[in-house]
Each structure stands twice: as structure tokens, then as C-alpha cells.
Design an enzyme around this catalytic site. Structure first.
Site, PDB file in Angstrom:
ATOM      1  CB  SER A  99      35.536   2.323  56.631  1.00 13.43           C
ATOM      2  OG  SER A  99      36.520   2.829  55.712  1.00 13.43           O
ATOM      3  CD  GLU A 199      40.450   2.789  54.152  1.00 13.58           C
ATOM      4  OE1 GLU A 199      40.581   2.518  52.940  1.00 13.58           O
ATOM      5  OE2 GLU A 199      39.717   3.167  54.842  1.00 13.58           O
TER       6      GLU A 199
END
Length: 328
Positions: A99, A199
Site C-alpha cells: 500500500s 489491489e
């Protein structure tokens, strides 16, 4: 006064970036050797150079011992933008972005809005609940706004402060997906970092993998440019740093390894136990009484799969970097 401070900071930033650009020659990737340079002025004394070498040796010893106890691998870079000093360990080895990509994606969106799409940051982005399949568990803010949608500005805040996974994907859509982010990184001068998938697949990583990875040196160099350099316009740069400062995901990582009165803005990344316990943190840090910040870049993974990450290792690495830079 501010003009002189900005010039001094820019010169130190350029020095640090130049040093990071040469880390591939100075850092032993396989052995974990460190490199420390204190070189804004060529006339620095031999004693100061010797002190840098001592700091490098101490950092190497500390992080090798930490790796052994942790049964994992640590890659780390620390930069003092006050004098350009840089210390590093396994700086050019590859680690998953996870992330941490979201701070770069947000910067790319800010740049697009400023240079080619005025008003982009306030345009509402909408989606269907089905679009979030597989991402609701780590998308706390976008889940709440499914009925109303969110602007890219709101998505940046959610992606950086809460590491909202779906927010990260929606930001990628604004810049041409993972390939678009990689193109932005290349334009900034980052030849190492790359994003290949959105993601949640980007967290899938095995040792030696190249997809969706960066190096601690590349991440530090790009993070430095985006938070203190000229890629972003001043207001956009301040906005990005403001989001980093109110992040709620890194309290136990870099921030925990530094004195409590230091100001920290950070972006974490976590791959999970099923991905060799990968975890990272990028931070811009202001010790009290200083105008020029530090940049800290820490990436980790475990040697064995199905093993949880360890926030304390990142905190301890942050302490070691600050110590090697002579700040604690």
C-alpha cells in the site's frame, strides 16, 4: 528568509538524491553492507567522514542483528535533508510496494489535476457495490460512501490516512491504472519502482519477485521528490504532506521508533502473513527545532511464508536510522 530556507533545502535534497542514485555501487545488496555520506561541502573534515563511516558500521551491525532475531530481511534508507547525509542498508534490493503505492498514486492524480485536468480533484467518482468485491475488509471509508461516491481528493485522504484499498484502485483509474502509475514514476526519475496489478493482487509476492516492487532507495528518492521537490506545485505538495501527517495506520511503525515530540507523516504498506509477512513504512520527519526534515524508508519481509509481519522491527529500524544520522 523562506526563500533562503527553500534554497538550502533544495540543495540538500539534490545532494541526497544524487547520493541515492549511486547506492547501487556503494551498497552490498547480498551482504547488507551500508553506505553513509555526509557531503554537502567537499571540504568536510576527515573527522566528519570518519564519523559517517562509524555510523554506517553501527547501522549495519544493528540491522544484521535485528534481521537474525526477526528471521527476516530489512531494507532501509535514512536521509537528513538538512545536510544531505544518507545512510542505508540493503538499499537496492527489491521489496513489495504494497500500500505504499498509494502515496505515489495520489501524487500522480494531483499532478494530473494541476497540469492537464483542472477540477479533477473535486469531480465525484461513483461505483457499484459489486466493484468492491474482495476489498471491503480493508476499505473502511469507501464502503461508507458507496451510495454517494467520493472525489479524488477524498480518495487520496482515505488511501493515505486509512490505507483504504478500494480508494487506491479508484485513484489508479484516474491515471491509467498500474501502467499509468509506473509511467508517472519513470517521469519523476524512478527507474526501479513498478506497479503491475491493482489491489488486492499487488500484495501477492514471493522472494525474488519483481512485479509490484520497489527498492528502499528508489522509494526514498521518489518520496523525497514528491514531498520536498518540484514535481508537485507547492500547494499540492503541502496537501500531500498534510494527508501523510494525519495518517492513522503507522502508529506502531516508524513513529513508534522516534521520540514522541517529533512530527511524522507516513504511509504504510502490508502484504500479510501469506505473503512472507511483508510490511513497510515511508515517512517524512521533523525533529523539534529543525526546518529541514528527515526521510525514512523501511521495507521488510520474513524468511518463511505464513509468518506475520512485525511492526516492532520497523520501529527499531527507524531508531537505528535516526541514530546513524546523529539525530538521537
Amino acid at each position: 528568509m523562506m526563500r533562503h530556507l527553500r534554497l538550502r533545502l533544495s540543495l540538500a535534497t539534490l545532494t541526497a538524491l544524487a547520493l541515492l542514485g549511486g547506492l547501487a555501487c556503494a551498497v552490498g545488496a547480498l551482504t547488507g553492507d551500508t553506505h553513509a555520506v555526509d557531503g554537502v561541502k567537499a571540504s568536510d573534515s576527515a573527522a566528519r567522514v570518519q564519523g559517517s563511516a562509524s555510523s554506517a558500521s553501527g547501522l549495519s551491525k544493528t540491522l544484521r542483528a535485528l534481521e537474525k532475531s526477526y528471521d527476516g530481511r530489512i531494507g532501509a534508507v535514512g536521509i537528513d535533508l538538512g545536510d544531505g547525509r544518507t545512510v542505508a542498508y540493503r538499499a537496492d534490493e527489491r521489496f513489495p510496494l504494497n500500500s505504499s503505492f498509494k502515496v505515489f498514486a495520489c501524487a500522480a492524480v494531483l499532478d494530473k489535476a494541476r497540469t492537464g485536468d483542472p477540477g479533477l480533484m473535486e469531480q465525484v467518482v461513483r461505483w457499484e457495490p459489486a466493484d468492491m468485491a474482495g476489498l471491503t475488509a480493508n476499505s473502511p471509508e469507501t464502503t461508507e460512501y458507496t451510495d454517494t461516491g467520493m472525489t479524488p481528493a477524498q480518495l487520496c485522504r482515505a488511501g493515505i490516512t486509512k490505507s483504504d484499498g478500494f480508494a487506491g484502485n479508484l485513484l489508479l483509474e484516474q491515471i491509467g491504472g498500474p501502467r499509468g502509475l509506473t509511467a508517472f514514476l519513470r517521469a519523476v526519475g524512478d527507474r526501479s519502482s513498478r506497479l503491475d496489478r491493482p489491489e488486492p493482487r499487488l500484495t501477492e509476492w514471493e522472494p525474488g519477485g519483481v512485479r509490484d516492487t520497489t527498492t528502499p532507495a528508489a522509494a526514498a528518492r521518489t518520496f523525497t521528490e514528491l514531498t520536498t521537490g518540484n514535481t508537485l506545485q507547492g500547494g499540492d505538495r503541502a496537501r500531500l504532506v498534510g494527508w501523510l501527517k494525519v495518517s492513522v495506520t503507522g502508529a506502531d511503525r516508524i513513529k513508534a521508533g522516534l521520540p514522541k515530540d517529533w512530527t511524522v507523516g507516513n504511509k504504510t504498506g502490508t502484504g500479510g502473513a501469506s505473503n512472507h509477512g511483508t510490511a513497510s513504512d515511508l515517512a517524512i520527519v521533523w525533529p523539534p527545532g529543525t526546518d529541514a526534515p528527515l526521510i525514512l524508508s523501511v521495507y521488510t519481509n520474513r524468511n518463511h511464508d505464513d509468518t506475520a509481519h512485525d511492526d516492532k522491527v520497523i520501529a527499531s529500524t527507524a531508531t537505528a536510522l535516526a541514530t546513524a544520522l546523529g539525530r538521537v
